[in-house]
Design a protein around this motif. Structure first.
Motif, PDB file in Angstrom:
ATOM      1  N   SER A 163     -56.520  65.672 -28.781  1.00  0.00           N
ATOM      2  CA  SER A 163     -57.594  66.002 -28.136  1.00  0.00           C
ATOM      3  C   SER A 163     -58.597  66.916 -29.181  1.00  0.00           C
ATOM      4  O   SER A 163     -59.750  66.976 -28.949  1.00  0.00           O
ATOM      5  N   GLY A 183     -61.975  65.069 -30.542  1.00  0.00           N
ATOM      6  CA  GLY A 183     -63.004  64.981 -29.906  1.00  0.00           C
ATOM      7  C   GLY A 183     -64.133  65.808 -30.588  1.00  0.00           C
ATOM      8  O   GLY A 183     -65.330  65.476 -30.412  1.00  0.00           O
ATOM      9  N   THR A 233     -63.556  70.479 -23.414  1.00  0.00           N
ATOM     10  CA  THR A 233     -64.653  71.282 -23.844  1.00  0.00           C
ATOM     11  C   THR A 233     -65.998  70.785 -23.413  1.00  0.00           C
ATOM     12  O   THR A 233     -66.218  69.696 -23.621  1.00  0.00           O
ATOM     13  N   PHE A 283     -65.567  64.293 -22.641  1.00  0.00           N
ATOM     14  CA  PHE A 283     -64.604  64.988 -23.761  1.00  0.00           C
ATOM     15  C   PHE A 283     -63.247  64.812 -22.942  1.00  0.00           C
ATOM     16  O   PHE A 283     -62.173  64.263 -23.686  1.00  0.00           O
ATOM     17  N   ILE A 293     -68.116  62.647 -31.030  1.00  0.00           N
ATOM     18  CA  ILE A 293     -67.083  62.131 -29.775  1.00  0.00           C
ATOM     19  C   ILE A 293     -67.588  60.624 -29.672  1.00  0.00           C
ATOM     20  O   ILE A 293     -66.799  59.713 -29.440  1.00  0.00           O
ATOM     21  N   ASN A 318     -62.056  60.956 -23.006  1.00  0.00           N
ATOM     22  CA  ASN A 318     -61.654  60.602 -24.365  1.00  0.00           C
ATOM     23  C   ASN A 318     -60.368  61.027 -24.751  1.00  0.00           C
ATOM     24  O   ASN A 318     -59.516  60.550 -25.165  1.00  0.00           O
ATOM     25  N   ALA A 319     -59.984  62.419 -24.315  1.00  0.00           N
ATOM     26  CA  ALA A 319     -58.803  63.128 -24.741  1.00  0.00           C
ATOM     27  C   ALA A 319     -57.747  62.393 -23.714  1.00  0.00           C
ATOM     28  O   ALA A 319     -56.603  62.100 -24.257  1.00  0.00           O
TER      29      ALA A 319
END
Lengths: 420, 97
Positions: free
Chosen positions: B30, B33, A357, A327, A414, A330-331
């Protein structure tokens, strides 16, 4: 055009048109991305979506990415390894050039990447997301050959299948031993999710078997939630040995499947060694890894503090309070892509806010989570005070089952965003 | 689509200020996601693109205060002040559903 591409294009047009229009010729920029995991594939796709005129090349030797999140469910026979596999067709459809080879050298001064196939790529900005490599020298007795006897399964794929097969071939009553390295390592709660799901599987198929969890730490992520869950779901089946009780493994012997600790030794029927780790090897070659083996970056565009022009993302980077998770990778990649587009257009990237998260499963229908919100503060990404934390200790209203469903949905979402 | 989007876009512009247009505000990237931007992903987590900004703000505020129960969103909402939440909500509202 798909809904997703419309979304990204509109987002890009809305957010970036003014700055791009004011910087003539910015579209000629070249960005190279090394490593096609959650950070790299996301960065490459987002860069093209935000600024289609960029030339974006993703350097990734494997045609198939095998995702680590949910790979512990493969060990417990709740999933097939094929459900962890993702190809780069969606990345190519986004307009990214995929170079199916590895990067052998980075010249930060000349701004070039040399590839194993002999080609050399020039870049204006380089994104490095090489993930982890194992620090074989840090655990005597453990090397690549030993990993065939005592799998790490900490890079998903053949190692995951090997460990699952060993568990299935084990006699009922055999002892499963896992070793956990000191911080930092990929996926902080991962070892404890793995112990949980192996215990879940043992309870069904090898009810006389137990699991010994040898840990180089005295505390771990979501610890009370895990330990409460173990007591509730698997009483007596998982024994956690912390550092202070002799949990640190000092050597292993693959011939006898023996783990030696500071206090004694344990012979396993199935041994899973999660080795000490560092940033992928190319990070060291490029000069972006420091003496810890990991890569320091500034907290706005994640540019290396050691080599300008190189951005480091995901597990390889030192991201302050942000953990090494899919996570987070990716962020970070989405923030970095927007920052690179701004930098190439001569604009200043905005200070970001990032979320993490992480879900963990203790059983097929039992999930827990940790979350955090991060922003730049004093040169690093820092937890926003008062935010984040773990699932409530009291499971009310079917919370654990709900979080297991959220975990599965998160994985589908995701991976769709990352790989297209 | 234009008839639905235009008023929302206008409010997004007002909130975010004219110079930044609908620039994705800090934190927004964000969210995707978990909150999918595509219908490809089969998910029990709701999509938020194209939802009314006021509704997103209400959910975030009630999760943050704990008035509405949540698993993870209360913990995340606490990381954003009212202005940041408003900007994120307006930005998602302006995206195609």
């Amino acid at each position: 055009m798909s809904t997703r591409r419309t979304f990204l294009k509109l987002a890009a047009a809305a957010s970036l048109a003014p700055s791009v229009a004011s910087a003539q010729g910015a579209g000629a920029g070249k960005v190279v991305v090394i490593g096609g995991g959650f950070a790299g594939a996301t960065a490459a796709r987002t860069l093209k979506a935000l600024e289609p005129r960029l030339t974006v090349t993703l350097v990734e030797p494997s045609p198939v990415y095998t995702a680590c999140p949910f790979s512990n469910s493969v060990l417990a026979n709740l999933r097939e390894i094929s459900q962890q596999e993702f190809r780069y067709d969606g990345v190519k459809r986004a307009g990214v050039i995929v170079a199916e080879t590895s990067a052998t050298a980075v010249d930060a001064d000349a701004r070039t990447v040399t590839l194993a196939d002999g080609n050399k790529l020039a870049y204006d900005r380089l994104v490095m997301s090489p993930g982890i490599d194992f620090n074989w020298a840090a655990l005597p007795g453990y090397d690549e050959a030993a990993a065939q006897k005592m799998p790490h399964a900490w890079k998903a794929g053949a190692q995951t299948t090997l460990l699952r097969n060993q568990l299935q071939a084990m006699d009922d009553g055999g002892l499963v031993v896992m070793s956990v390295p000191p911080n930092p390592y990929r996926c902080p709660p991962g070892p404890y999710e793995r112990a949980s799901l192996i215990a879940y599987w043992l309870a069904i198929w090898k009810p006389k078997s137990k699991l010994l969890l040898l840990d180089a730490k005295d505390a771990f992520s979501k610890q009370r939630l895990f330990q409460n869950g173990w007591a509730e779901l698997y009483p007596g089946r998982i024994e956690w040995v912390p550092l202070s009780k002799g949990g640190k493994v000092t050597s292993v012997d693959p011939a006898t499947l023996t783990f030696t600790t500071e206090f004694g030794s344990h012979k396993a029927a199935v041994g899973n060694v999660i080795p000490p780790q560092r940033a992928g090897a190319i990070a060291g070659q490029a000069g972006v890894a420091d003496r810890t083996g990991w890569c320091p970056v500034e907290p706005v565009a994640f540019e290396s503090t050691l080599r300008p022009g190189i951005h480091v993302l995901g597990d390889a980077a030192i991201m302050g309070g942000m953990p090494k998770s899919a996570f987070a990778a990716n962020a970070q990649a989405k923030v970095c892509a927007a920052a690179i587009v701004a930098l190439l257009a001569g604009a200043k990237p905005q200070d970001p806010i990032l979320i993490n998260t992480c879900y963990s499963l203790l059983a097929a229908d039992y999930g827990i989570s940790v979350a955090g919100v991060y922003r730049p503060d004093k040169g690093q990404l820092t937890d926003v005070p008062g935010a984040g934390g773990v699932s409530a200790l009291d499971s009310v209203g079917g919370l654990r089952g709900q979080e297991a469903l959220y975990a599965a949905s998160w994985f589908r979402t995701i991976t769709a965003e990352t790989f297209g | 689509m234009g008839r639905v989007l235009l008023p929302v876009l206008a409010s997004a512009l007002l909130l975010a200020g004219p110079t930044q247009a609908a620039d994705a505000p800090p934190g927004a990237s964000s969210c995707t996601g978990c909150h999918a931007t595509t219908r490809i992903a089969d998910s029990v987590i709701p999509r938020i693109a194209g939802r009314k900004a006021a509704d997103i703000v209400t959910f975030m505020r009630e999760y943050k205060s704990g008035a509405w129960p949540s698993s993870v969103m209360g913990r995340i909402a606490k990381g954003f002040d009212d202005q940041q939440t408003d900007a994120i909500a307006a930005w998602f509202a302006a995206q195609p559903e």
